[in-house]
Structure formats: structure tokens, C-alpha cells
Design a protein around this motif. Structure first.
Motif, PDB file in Angstrom:
ATOM      1  N   ARG A 180      10.975  63.536  19.097  1.00 35.50           N
ATOM      2  CA  ARG A 180      10.682  63.069  20.459  1.00 35.50           C
ATOM      3  C   ARG A 180       9.310  62.388  20.513  1.00 35.50           C
ATOM      4  O   ARG A 180       9.137  61.349  21.171  1.00 35.50           O
ATOM      5  N   ALA A 235       1.991  65.431  17.551  1.00 36.82           N
ATOM      6  CA  ALA A 235       1.932  64.770  18.859  1.00 36.82           C
ATOM      7  C   ALA A 235       0.522  64.256  19.136  1.00 36.82           C
ATOM      8  O   ALA A 235       0.336  63.118  19.587  1.00 36.82           O
ATOM      9  N   HIS A 283       9.806  61.518  27.062  1.00 35.39           N
ATOM     10  CA  HIS A 283      10.456  62.831  26.999  1.00 35.39           C
ATOM     11  C   HIS A 283       9.854  63.722  25.922  1.00 35.39           C
ATOM     12  O   HIS A 283      10.552  64.227  25.054  1.00 35.39           O
ATOM     13  N   LEU A 284       8.548  63.888  25.984  1.00 39.72           N
ATOM     14  CA  LEU A 284       7.910  64.841  25.077  1.00 39.72           C
ATOM     15  C   LEU A 284       8.318  66.266  25.458  1.00 39.72           C
ATOM     16  O   LEU A 284       8.577  66.554  26.621  1.00 39.72           O
ATOM     17  N   SER A 285       8.323  67.165  24.491  1.00 36.49           N
ATOM     18  CA  SER A 285       8.492  68.582  24.820  1.00 36.49           C
ATOM     19  C   SER A 285       7.248  69.069  25.563  1.00 36.49           C
ATOM     20  O   SER A 285       6.173  68.458  25.468  1.00 36.49           O
ATOM     21  N   SER A 310       4.467  69.623  23.084  1.00 40.50           N
ATOM     22  CA  SER A 310       3.770  68.404  22.676  1.00 40.50           C
ATOM     23  C   SER A 310       2.899  67.864  23.804  1.00 40.50           C
ATOM     24  O   SER A 310       1.753  67.467  23.586  1.00 40.50           O
TER      25      SER A 310
END
Lengths: 181, 181
Positions: free
Chosen positions: A30, A170, B162-164, B167
Motif C-alpha cells: 500500500r 512508509a 490508502h495507507l494502513s 503506516s
């Protein structure tokens, strides 16, 4: 970029092959998709671990997960599974026409490291770069010294230096490609 | 900072209470410790989920995990479990003497949002700030509009957003407190 499970070290410094972590695949793909990375290589030589990666990826790329959450598909379809970093480099060479320069991440400070600013400058040139992350306690010493470049570690504002590989990936992509809005 | 499991929304926009994810606790507490955050509130009203959080934290803070990996203890001992954001705010007020200003994170762009630069400036003043992350598909709309401030979303260099939450938390803390070495 690449996430490698061999050769990495355990807590005692022994070279091991680490297990694949499901959320590494999700979170890092992601982030890779968010920051415009070209491909995300997941590297493991173990057959059972390769089968696990294939199962996770196919669930989200072709299976019920792809309908449930198409955004997850866009991320996980970036994953390319390889036995070794050498195979990943071959794959880049065959698809991009050149050998990539290897840039490894490490938690250690060294005067020989490159800074984030330097790496951002390098990313403007015509070379291909493969940014490599290790799992477990990090990439093996020999692997690090054999790379073309070692990137400075991510330092926060304390002496605590133990981000997860998911968080470090990230943050590093954001420092390289993010817009500080 | 706080990670909240209620009130958050699911894919369809319904308000739900989400389940606690083990790696959220690990990754976000490690990032919080790295970037000098004062406390990490984990918010859930559900008894079984509170029991799960207590079990995970006690394993790493007091149990065998604390000997196996003391660095993990330093991170997870920052976790303070609360039933609601209101209880977290009470706890801050009782320990810090003032009500914190609430700053929520969201994936949406809005002209009313504050920028990262603006928030960095605010962090130099004498107020306490509580930075709030939602799980699942994010904090509820009412919760967002009731907050004192809404922080700009993390934008990479693509339209994929759409990073977690793991993150996003790491990237946001790095933008607020990291040194770009």
C-alpha cells in the motif's frame, strides 16, 4: 523496492531465513502504491513461504478479496515473488534494460551512508534504484557492505531506534517522495 | 496520541466498533516511542477487546516478552487503555492540568484542515494536543467535525490514498517530529 527474508539476522546476529508476515505484504505494498514505486519484490527462498505469499496475493488480486476491496488489489498486485535478490535484479534488468543500483536500509549510523537528501537527488538521474529492506533484525552485514549504497537510518527525536519494517518503509518512502502538505 | 476503535465506520459508512489488531499496538507504540510522544491511548469500549489489549501489553511489559525483547517493552508500556476518547481526555487533564486540543486524522482533503506545517507551529505553543487515529475505514463524520482540528491527509505522489493506519501514524509522526537526515 524489495523486502527480503534471507539473508537477514536474528537477535543474536546469526544469519537466518525469516518467516513472511502477512501485514508486511499489505502495508508495504500500500505504501509502495501510494508513493509511486515501480515494483515491490518479496524475496524468500523457502517453498512454504512462497506458497503463503502466493495465497495471500491471489486472494486479494484474483479471489474474493479483489471484489471486497479493489483498492487492496491495486496494492498487492505490485508484488513480484523471487527466490533471491539476484533474481529480483535480473528481473529489473530484463524489464528495464539496466542493472539497478542497490540501496540498503539499516538502523546503523555510518559516515559512509548516504543521506535522504542525497538519495532524492540521485533519484532524479537516469539510473534505476532498488531500495532493499530486511526483515527480522535486519539485513546481514555482508549483504549491507556489498550494496552500492547504504541509506541513513530513520531517526526520530529520541534515542529509540526500533521502528517496524512496515513503519520504516512508509517513513522512508514519504521522505523520498512525499509532499509535506 | 490515541488509536480509537469506536466510533469508526465500515466500508459502507455504518458506525461500528472495530476489533483490535495486534500489530497496531506494536507498530504504533514503537513509532510513538521513536518520536517522543507522551502517551499512547488505545480506546475500545468492548470488554473482550480490552482483555486482548491487556494480555498483549502484559506479555511484553511484564511477561516473558519483556525479557526476550526489552526494546518492545519500552514501546508497549506507553499504552494506556481507555473506554472512550472522553476518558482519555480526562486522563490527560488529570495528569497535565489542562484539556488537550483534539486533532483528528482523516483521508479527506478539506480547506478547513490544518497543514503539517501549521501543526508543527502549534506544537511549539503551551497547549496539550491529542492526535487521534481511527481504525477500520476511519473516524465517524460527527467525531471528525466535533474535533478542534482536522489534519491534512498524507498524500504521496499518486492518487492512491490508502495507507494502513500503522503506516499513516508513522509518516505523520515523522512529518511532525522527524529529522530528515
Amino acid at each position: 523496492m524489495a523486502l527480503t527474508h534471507y539473508p537477514v539476522v536474528n537477535k543474536n546476529g546469526d544469519i537466518i531465513t525469516s518467516a513472511v508476515t502477512n501485514l508486511d505484504l499489505h502495508d508495504i505494498s500500500r505504501a509502495a502504491r501510494t508513493y509511486g514505486v515501480r515494483s515491490f519484490y518479496v524475496v524468500t527462498p523457502l517453498e512454504d513461504q512462497k506458497a503463503l505469499v502466493k495465497k495471500i496475493v491471489s486472494h486479494w488480486v484474483e479471489g474474493t478479496g479483489s471484489q471486497y476491496n479493489p483498492k487492496r488489489r491495486e496494492a498487492l498486485e505490485m508484488i513480484i515473488l523471487k527466490n533471491s535478490l539476484g533474481e529480483a535484479i535480473d528481473h529489473i534488468r530484463k524489464n528495464g534494460g539496466n542493472f539497478p543500483k542497490t540501496v540498503v536500509t539499516s538502523a546503523r549510523q555510518s559516515p559512509d551512508n548516504i543521506s535522504f537528501r542525497k538519495f532524492r537527488e540521485m533519484l532524479q538521474d537516469s539510473n534505476l534504484y532498488l531500495l532493499i529492506f530486511g526483515t527480522a533484525w535486519g539485513l546481514s552485514e555482508k549483504f549491507i557492505t556489498d550494496a552500492d549504497y547504504i541509506l541513513n537510518p530513520v531517526i526520530g527525536n529520541t534515542d529509540y531506534n526500533h521502528l517496524s519494517v512496515r513503519s520504516a518503509a512508509a517513513v522512508i518512502l514519504d521522505r523520498l517522495f512525499g509532499r509535506d502538505g
